[in-house]
Design an enzyme around this catalytic site. Structure first.
Site, PDB file in Angstrom:
ATOM      1  N   ASP A  80       0.804  -1.217   0.000  1.00 28.53           N
ATOM      2  CA  ASP A  80       0.000   0.000   0.000  1.00 28.53           C
ATOM      3  C   ASP A  80       0.838   1.269   0.000  1.00 28.53           C
ATOM      4  O   ASP A  80       2.051   1.239   0.208  1.00 28.53           O
ATOM      5  CB  ASP A  80      -0.959  -0.006   1.209  1.00 28.53           C
ATOM      6  N   ASN A 108      -7.212  -3.556  14.409  1.00 26.84           N
ATOM      7  CA  ASN A 108      -8.593  -3.848  13.990  1.00 26.84           C
ATOM      8  C   ASN A 108      -8.654  -5.037  13.036  1.00 26.84           C
ATOM      9  O   ASN A 108      -9.683  -5.293  12.434  1.00 26.84           O
ATOM     10  CB  ASN A 108      -9.224  -2.607  13.337  1.00 26.84           C
ATOM     11  N   HIS A 157      -6.944  -5.425  10.235  1.00 28.13           N
ATOM     12  CA  HIS A 157      -6.736  -5.182   8.804  1.00 28.13           C
ATOM     13  C   HIS A 157      -5.437  -5.824   8.317  1.00 28.13           C
ATOM     14  O   HIS A 157      -4.478  -5.998   9.075  1.00 28.13           O
ATOM     15  CB  HIS A 157      -6.810  -3.682   8.455  1.00 28.13           C
ATOM     16  N   GLU A 208      -9.757  -2.418   5.509  1.00 31.83           N
ATOM     17  CA  GLU A 208     -10.343  -2.102   6.807  1.00 31.83           C
ATOM     18  C   GLU A 208     -11.587  -2.959   7.059  1.00 31.83           C
ATOM     19  O   GLU A 208     -12.146  -3.552   6.118  1.00 31.83           O
ATOM     20  CB  GLU A 208     -10.703  -0.612   6.845  1.00 31.83           C
TER      21      GLU A 208
END
Ligand code: F6R
Length: 250
Positions: free
Chosen positions: A67, A136, A138, A143
């Site tokens: 990313d 979380n 990811h 997400e």
């Protein structure tokens, strides 16, 4: 999933570096998917050490990063391109033309995501993908609630991701709100996955990834369906797993 629990972040990193090194030695043309963030840093430093000791040759390796932030150009010290050069690429003999990172300031971001997918395909697909995991759950910047069928795409960063990544910036306001990320499908298409996690703050996400149901709310849980995943943890990240120390800690 194969899970390796190590005594420390250092041992986690050495283990990961050894697996990557053995793959590069076996296939000098390896196509390697890479992650940024704090988790893989020491792994990159271990690989640099091996290169300096004449053990590794990166000249034929191709890399694809997971990313990049939207709006940051290569010279921004906060960009993932900058991170990769500073922490890894500047110290090994990789061919700069074989480095691929999404271009966060592309005029047409959708075109850029398509171009990136095509480039991965043209390289023959990703042989080994290195991953971290967010608190979380990811992977990449996929997400919670993202569709498992997505390829590289533009993502809105989750509030928690913005909070967590603010530590790399001067202020929370500076953290970009969007990024280009490989999608879950891109990650699942890679032949082998190595996921690293260290620290107590990752323990819950790691537990859910391994024991939980496969659920878009915890994106990493999809890795239960991948045929070749190795998870390497330090004992803090593994603190919510059931395991016998004698057998698992190295
Ligand atoms: C980084 C990436 C993210 C990180 C994750 C963990 O390229 O795609 O998924 O791996 O946010 O970040 P750290 O390692 O900083 O805890």
């Amino acid at each position: 999933m194969k899970v390796i629990v190590t005594k420390s972040k250092e041992m986690m990193s050495i283990n990961a570096a050894h697996i990557l090194a053995s793959k590069i030695m076996e296939y000098p043309h390896l196509v390697l998917g890479l992650a940024t963030g704090s988790t893989p840093l020491c792994t990159y430093h271990e690989l640099i050490k091996m290169y300096n000791n004449g053990i590794l040759d990166f000249s034929r390796v191709t890399t694809f990063n997971l990313d990049e932030y939207v709006g940051l150009d290569d010279s921004s010290p906060y960009s993932y391109r900058f991170y990769m050069q500073k922490e890894f690429f500047d110290y090994i003999n990789i061919n700069q033309k074989k480095i691929n990172i999404p271009y966060g300031i592309a005029e047409d971001l959708t075109e850029e995501t398509k171009r990136y997918e095509k480039a991965i395909k043209k390289a023959g697909g990703i042989d080994v993908q290195l991953l971290g995991i967010g608190r979380n759950g990811h992977i990449g910047f996929n997400e919670p609630k993202s569709n498992f069928e997505t390829l590289t795409h533009v993502v809105e960063l989750d509030k928690q991701t913005i909070e967590d990544n603010a530590r790399f910036f001067d202020s929370r306001q500076q953290v970009p709100r969007k990024a280009i990320s490989m999608g879950i499908k891109t990650i699942m298409n890679s032949r082998k996955v190595i996921l690293l996690a260290s620290g107590e703050n990752k323990a819950e996400a790691v537990k859910k990834m391994i024991y939980g149901k496969i659920d878009p709310n915890l994106q990493a849980s999809v890795l239960q369906l991948h045929p070749d995943v190795t998870v390497i943890l330090d004992k803090e990240a593994a603190s919510q797993l059931k395991y016998t120390e004698e057998n698992w800690i190295i």
